[in-house]
Scaffold this motif. Structure first.
Motif, PDB file in Angstrom:
ATOM      1  N   GLN A   1      15.298  96.973  45.888  1.00  0.00           N
ATOM      2  CA  GLN A   1      14.998  97.747  46.915  1.00  0.00           C
ATOM      3  C   GLN A   1      14.530  96.917  48.197  1.00  0.00           C
ATOM      4  O   GLN A   1      13.507  96.031  48.293  1.00  0.00           O
TER       5      GLN A   1
ATOM      6  N   THR B   1      12.589  96.912  51.556  1.00  0.00           N
ATOM      7  CA  THR B   1      11.166  97.293  51.937  1.00  0.00           C
ATOM      8  C   THR B   1      10.993  98.122  53.114  1.00  0.00           C
ATOM      9  O   THR B   1      10.188  98.670  53.395  1.00  0.00           O
TER      10      THR B   1
ATOM     11  N   LEU C   1       8.965 101.341  52.949  1.00  0.00           N
ATOM     12  CA  LEU C   1       7.536 101.294  52.857  1.00  0.00           C
ATOM     13  C   LEU C   1       6.999 101.010  54.181  1.00  0.00           C
ATOM     14  O   LEU C   1       5.676 101.095  54.120  1.00  0.00           O
TER      15      LEU C   1
ATOM     16  N   LEU D   1       4.867  95.949  57.025  1.00  0.00           N
ATOM     17  CA  LEU D   1       4.265  95.421  55.872  1.00  0.00           C
ATOM     18  C   LEU D   1       3.836  93.797  56.230  1.00  0.00           C
ATOM     19  O   LEU D   1       4.782  93.274  57.131  1.00  0.00           O
TER      20      LEU D   1
ATOM     21  N   GLN E   1       4.835  90.661  54.753  1.00  0.00           N
ATOM     22  CA  GLN E   1       5.807  90.284  53.597  1.00  0.00           C
ATOM     23  C   GLN E   1       6.387  88.950  54.204  1.00  0.00           C
ATOM     24  O   GLN E   1       6.486  88.610  55.384  1.00  0.00           O
TER      25      GLN E   1
ATOM     26  N   CYS F   1      13.926  91.475  54.852  1.00  0.00           N
ATOM     27  CA  CYS F   1      13.011  91.382  53.681  1.00  0.00           C
ATOM     28  C   CYS F   1      13.487  90.626  52.433  1.00  0.00           C
ATOM     29  O   CYS F   1      14.873  90.168  52.500  1.00  0.00           O
TER      30      CYS F   1
ATOM     31  N   HIS G   1       8.625  95.284  59.779  1.00  0.00           N
ATOM     32  CA  HIS G   1       9.623  96.494  59.107  1.00  0.00           C
ATOM     33  C   HIS G   1      10.975  95.724  59.111  1.00  0.00           C
ATOM     34  O   HIS G   1      11.556  95.363  59.972  1.00  0.00           O
TER      35      HIS G   1
ATOM     36  N   TYR H   1       2.907  91.661  50.791  1.00  0.00           N
ATOM     37  CA  TYR H   1       3.721  92.269  49.915  1.00  0.00           C
ATOM     38  C   TYR H   1       4.725  91.533  48.661  1.00  0.00           C
ATOM     39  O   TYR H   1       5.104  90.371  49.242  1.00  0.00           O
TER      40      TYR H   1
END
Ligand SMILES: [Zn+2]
Ligand SMILES: [Zn+2]
Ligand SMILES: [Zn+2]
Ligand SMILES: [Zn+2]
Ligand SMILES: [Zn+2]
Ligand SMILES: [Zn+2]
Length: 419
Positions: free
Chosen positions: A32, A34, A37, A40, A42, A57, A80, A341
């Motif tokens: 998945q 991110t 979401l 974050l 991350q 991500c 993002h 994350y």
């Protein structure tokens, strides 16, 4: 013969068990993106194959940009994923709705593949130095650029020079670095909790105020010809200290600073703090360095970069008076340790590696799936070879074993990509 067949059958059975265990040990799902979401903190990857200076991500780095050359930029806050957006032409295989360009992401020099105040590129295979991440700007800095120790000789001006004697392990263990002939860093990894670069310190009132005070270490030199040393708040030979008692500043006698007279503290009245402030006395040496403008550009003449190394427990030591509190609130990471994350635990972990692999492939675009199958098959064979000794010795495979397999695989892949 029966004996041997039994052994072989056992062996095959144990192989299957091992593959099963390995898949269970793979702790996270990377199925998945991110994006959904939102922004974050991350781990972010920069794809060097894709031309856009954007970030992706961890899942997109594995699934969407599998065969691309990438650098891990490590955690970036409020980020993002750009993979599913119009900003990156290469299609996202996980989040298939084409999203608008992210407006809230910030892209520092790391997204151009440049790092540190020296703006060098990073090559995991060639970099001899430990690098340190700034908590505030999240850029990475060479130890030598923080004056923690000398630049390893392979990084000295003549770029063509290759010197195997300076070959050094990448870990930050002081022992391994001394064995390469380098002295240990002035401030070692176990001596501090968090690093903040001079540029970020200079932008933040509370960090400026606390620089060089207890638990807020700096590396300085007394004159441009002196050796670098750690500035400690209780320096015996500290020539310049200032006490703030009940709002009165009482500089102690300045003795040895004639040659840096022009760099003397220029305290404005607004720098005095209210009586109820519990900040420790200003460290004048630190103040001089930080008020000297841009020390980074004049590295030969500077007495310090302004970097600070905050020791364990620094978040509990701030003063929360009306002067100090606002700059703490603007920079929440100074108050609370941020969460980074991590992909969720894998609900498919009961499946075999083959099943997991086929699932991942079925989600990939057609032409990439074919390359993926080759990549997956060779990875599975490698994993089986890696696990064979465990089967033969009846050893239990744990997560660390599987992790180290994937790490060596990544290294091998990086090695190949860099040829
Ligand atoms: Zn993504
Ligand atoms: Zn890419
Ligand atoms: Zn993607
Ligand atoms: Zn540097
Ligand atoms: Zn910084
Ligand atoms: Zn205060």
């Amino acid at each position: 013969m029966a004996q041997q067949e039994e052994t072989l059958a056992d062996y095959l059975a144990s192989q299957n068990d091992l593959v099963q265990e390995a898949s269970e040990a793979l702790p996270h799902q990377f199925s998945q993106c991110t994006y959904a979401l939102g922004p974050l903190r991350q781990a972010i990857y920069l794809c060097l194959t894709c031309p856009e200076a954007r970030g992706i991500c961890p899942a997109c780095s594995i699934v969407c940009h599998t065969d691309h050359e990438q650098i891990e930029l490590f955690p970036k806050r409020n980020f993002h994923c750009d993979c599913p957006t119009r900003a990156i032409a290469h299609p996202c295989g996980l989040h298939t709705i084409l999203e608008p360009v992210n407006e809230s992401n910030t892209y520092g020099q790391n997204f151009k593949g440049l790092f540190c105040r020296c703006h060098r590129t990073y090559d995991a295979n060639k970099e001899k130095e430990t690098m340190i991440q700034c908590l505030a700007c999240e850029d990475w800095f060479h130890e030598s650029c923080c004056n923690l120790r000398e630049r390893p000789s392979s990084r000295q001006p003549s770029p063509e020079r290759k010197d195997d004697e300076t070959k050094e392990d990448n870990d930050d263990d002081a022992l391994s670095t001394t064995s390469s002939g380098l002295p240990p860093p002035l401030i070692g990894p176990s001596d501090y909790d968090t690093f903040i670069c001079g540029e970020c310190v200079a932008k933040n009132t509370i960090l400026m105020r606390w620089a060089g005070t207890p638990g807020c270490l700096m590396v300085i030199r007394d004159t441009v010809s002196s050796t670098w040393r750690v500035l400690r708040s209780n320096d015996e030979d500290e020539a310049e200290t200032i006490e703030v008692v009940a709002g009165v500043k009482r500089p102690s006698l300045l003795s040895s600073s004639d040659e840096i007279g022009s760099k003397r503290l220029r305290l404005s009245p607004s720098a005095s703090v209210p009586n109820q402030c519990f900040a420790p006395p200003l460290n004048l040496t630190a103040q001089n360095i930080l008020r000297d403008g841009n020390p980074v550009m004049e590295s030969d003449s500077t007495l310090g970069t302004g970097d600070i190394f905050l020791t364990e427990g620094f978040r509990n030591r701030w003063c929360h008076c009306q002067t100090c509190q606002p700059s703490l609130e603007k920079h929440q990471y100074l108050l609370v340790e941020e969460e980074t994350y991590e992909p969720p635990e894998d609900p498919d972990s009961g499946l075999s590696l083959e099943e997991l692999g086929m699932r991942a492939l079925s989600r990939m675009p057609r032409e990439r799936a074919i390359n993926g199958i080759h990549a997956f098959n060779s990875m599975r064979d490698d994993l089986k070879n890696y696990l064979r000794p465990f089967a033969e010795q009846g050893k239990v495979v744990n997560e660390a074993d599987v992790k180290s397999f994937f790490e060596s695989l990544m290294e091998e892949r990086r090695g190949r990509d860099n040829q």
